[in-house]
Design a protein around this motif. Structure first.
Motif, mmCIF file in Angstrom:
data_model
loop_
_atom_site.group_PDB
_atom_site.id
_atom_site.type_symbol
_atom_site.label_atom_id
_atom_site.label_comp_id
_atom_site.label_asym_id
_atom_site.label_seq_id
_atom_site.Cartn_x
_atom_site.Cartn_y
_atom_site.Cartn_z
ATOM 1 N N GLY A 1 -0.573 5.823 2.834
ATOM 2 C CA GLY A 1 -0.998 4.471 2.486
ATOM 3 C C GLY A 1 -0.466 3.435 3.447
ATOM 4 N N GLY B 1 0.741 3.876 -2.941
ATOM 5 C CA GLY B 1 0.438 5.263 -2.592
ATOM 6 C C GLY B 1 1.538 6.204 -3.069
ATOM 7 N N SER C 1 0.829 -1.211 0.000
ATOM 8 C CA SER C 1 0.000 0.000 0.000
ATOM 9 C C SER C 1 0.860 1.256 0.000
ATOM 10 N N SER D 1 -3.034 1.370 5.917
ATOM 11 C CA SER D 1 -3.112 -0.071 5.694
ATOM 12 C C SER D 1 -2.651 -0.855 6.915
#
Length: 170
Positions: free
Chosen positions: A106, A55, A51, A110
């Motif tokens: 991100g 991101g 993630s 996450s």
């Protein structure tokens, strides 16, 4: 007009026999590779790093786009070459800045959502609210407690809106 119950039952059974039956597929068990892939993806560290990287990629491209839109203050006095160099530098600065911000965002979101989901053993909106609050509070913590609270509330609300929007379109 007399109706015969035998004729009605015969016509009903013949019409039900004419309809094609939906094909049933046998239940397929997941393969060993599919199970390993699920186990890898269920690891919070893997999910968080992926993630963060995704991101960062999104932030990089957004920064490139937004950096290209900035006009120099002294645009009238600059030659075309100077404007090009200025715009390229701005794109680089913006893309790197956005890349870092979105990667951190991100990663934190996450990691928080995965940890909360594992602890609660549920996948629901509460996980999203808490993960959004943790992310918003962490990102805005440098601004002090008021900023952290505002970041927590804002990011939690934004996370819920995004999740509801995406759930509606599945």
């Amino acid at each position: 007009m007399s109706t015969n119950p035998e004729n009605e039952s015969q016509s009903a059974s013949s019409s039900s026999q004419d309809l094609p039956k939906p094909p049933f597929e046998p239940i397929r068990l997941p393969t060993v590779e599919e199970i390993r892939g699920q186990d890898i993806w269920n690891n919070c560290a893997v999910r968080s790093v992926v993630s963060g990287v995704m991101g960062g990629g999104l932030g990089f491209f957004m920064g490139m786009f937004l950096g290209a839109l900035e006009n120099p203050i002294m645009q009238d006095e600059m030659s075309g070459r100077q404007q090009f160099i200025y715009t390229a530098k701005q794109m680089g600065r913006k893309s790197w800045s956005s890349c870092k911000a979105f990667a951190v965002m991100g990663f934190i979101f996450s990691a928080a959502e995965c940890a909360i989901e594992k602890a609660r053993a549920k996948h629901d909106t509460t996980n999203t609210v808490v993960a959004g609050c943790v992310t918003g509070g962490t990102i805005s913590a440098r601004g002090g407690p008021k900023a952290a609270c505002a970041g927590c509330a804002g990011f939690a609300a934004f996370s819920v809106l995004i999740e509801k929007f995406l759930d509606r379109h599945d």
